[in-house]
Scaffold this active site. Structure first.
Site, mmCIF file in Angstrom:
data_model
loop_
_atom_site.group_PDB
_atom_site.id
_atom_site.type_symbol
_atom_site.label_atom_id
_atom_site.label_comp_id
_atom_site.label_asym_id
_atom_site.label_seq_id
_atom_site.Cartn_x
_atom_site.Cartn_y
_atom_site.Cartn_z
ATOM 1 N N LYS A 144 44.313 41.546 53.639
ATOM 2 C CA LYS A 144 43.971 41.887 52.200
ATOM 3 C C LYS A 144 42.849 42.882 51.827
ATOM 4 C CE LYS A 144 44.734 38.997 48.730
ATOM 5 N NZ LYS A 144 45.621 37.933 47.984
ATOM 6 N N GLU A 200 40.129 38.988 54.012
ATOM 7 C CA GLU A 200 40.226 39.671 52.685
ATOM 8 C C GLU A 200 38.846 40.706 52.199
ATOM 9 O OE1 GLU A 200 41.203 37.847 49.257
ATOM 10 O OE2 GLU A 200 41.291 39.332 47.965
HETATM 11 P P1 13P Z 1 44.189 39.324 42.701
HETATM 12 O O1 13P Z 1 45.479 40.107 43.116
HETATM 13 O O2 13P Z 1 44.162 38.275 40.989
HETATM 14 O O3 13P Z 1 43.361 40.350 42.526
HETATM 15 O O4 13P Z 1 44.029 37.944 43.764
HETATM 16 C C1 13P Z 1 44.480 38.222 44.806
HETATM 17 C C2 13P Z 1 43.118 36.659 45.685
HETATM 18 O O5 13P Z 1 43.840 36.552 46.297
HETATM 19 C C3 13P Z 1 41.940 37.395 45.101
HETATM 20 O O6 13P Z 1 41.096 36.842 45.985
#
Ligand code: 13P
Length: 337
Positions: free
Chosen positions: A217, A175
């Site tokens: 992600k 991510e």
């Molecule tokens: P949000 O969809 O609220 O951005 O959170 C997703 C997430 O896991 C952020 O690390």
């Protein structure tokens, strides 16, 4: 034991996506404060039990990312959450990073920590039933940032994490989040997201991570919250797909978006539009935190008597996002709720 590539594909199975319920204790306290709910070990447990036991949500939710505390907790009947999720057909996952800390020598920039001892923690999480993991890197856009230094440091750590996960038996959710705070426009977000993804995939390659065993992600390509030039749903969808086609190898089984501060309906509409446009080599799915939970959290408000209302709101968002996986979501679905 299924192969990691099979787990990765199950995480992005058609019609389903991931619930990010891995808010750290300080973050969930902020969320609870916003609806005047007290944050205690048991209120956090009760809230998460409400989400995980929502009847029907499992049709649209393939997996749930948990925080360390939650992976060690159980439902009110004593069933550990990891076991409960697995029995309901949802894969349990675990956030393994230790948060974004100030990057030395780079004012305003962050690097995510948590690599020390990670091999041992992964092995414990596997024994507790986790099937996948998450590590979030934070890239801020402002005057003169992000620096190449910040992007490289974060990309290196993401790849180190991913390599340790696949060695230890967890599918890594990789991510890199380019934040939507700030006044930058759509083109700037596109440029920074492209730079970031190029660095991340270069490091994944260098560190010998097999791309069929990961899930990406990212943020969507979207104007900053304070930018006055707003973009249409179609513009966001097109800019996002354009950016990924340039940077994300087709071997990656799926891209699960974070919502990052978009409203629930915006996040659903954007995902829906991308799937409507079609022609992508990867599954395009969701891993929303706020965009799956905001209404449910509000409906619950810390009240045991409102658990049903919270579940109804959560099921509604899960259903809408499930439809967005095939481009079949319509705004009428919102009114039908
Ligand atoms: P949000 O969809 O609220 O951005 O959170 C997703 C997430 O896991 C952020 O690390």
């Amino acid at each position: 034991m299924p192969e990691l590539a099979d787990v990765a594909r199950a995480m992005v199975a058609p019609g389903r996506g991931i619930l990010a319920a891995d808010e750290s204790t300080p973050t969930i306290k902020k969320r609870f404060d916003s609806v005047s709910a007290e944050s205690t070990e048991d209120s956090r447990r009760a809230y998460r039990e409400m989400l995980f036991t929502t009847e029907g949500a499992e049709q649209h939710i393939s997996g749930v990312i948990l925080f360390d505390e939650t992976l060690r907790q159980s439902a009110s009947d004593g069933t550990p959450f990891a076991k409960l999720l697995t029995a309901r057909g949802m894969l349990p996952g675990i956030k393994v990073d230790k948060g974004a800390k100030d990057l030395p020598g780079a004012p305003g920039e962050k690097v995510t920590e948590g690599l020390d001892g990670l091999r041992e923690r992964i092995s414990e999480y596997v024994s507790l039933g986790a099937k996948f993991a998450k590590w979030r890197a934070v890239i801020d856009i402002a005057d003169g940032i992000p620096s190449d230094y910040c992007i490289e440091a974060n990309a290196h750590a993401l790849a180190r994490y991913a390599a340790l996960c696949t060695e230890g038996g967890l599918v890594p959710i990789v991510e890199p989040e380019v934040m939507m705070d700030g006044a930058h426009d759509l083109a700037r977000c596109h440029a920074v997201t492209e730079r970031t993804l190029r660095a991340v995939f270069a490091q994944l390659y260098t560190q010998r991570v097999r791309l069929e065993e990961i899930v990406l992600k990212p943020n969507m390509v979207i104007p900053g919250k304070k930018c006055t030039a707003r973009a249409s749903v179609r513009e966001v969808a097109e800019a996002t797909l354009d950016c990924f086609r340039k940077t994300v190898p087709a071997q990656v089984p799926g891209i699960v978006f974070l919502s990052g501060g978009q409203s629930e309906e915006e996040a659903t509409a954007h995902l829906n539009e991308m799937n409507k446009l079609g022609g992508s080599p990867w599954e395009l799915s969701f891993s929303y935190g706020r965009a799956l939970q905001a209404s449910a959290l509000k409906a619950w408000g810390g009240q045991a008597s409102q658990l049903g209302a919270g579940q109804k709101a959560f099921l509604h968002r899960a259903t809408c996002n499930g439809a967005a996986r095939s481009g079949s979501y319509t705004p009428d679905q919102e009114r039908a709720a």
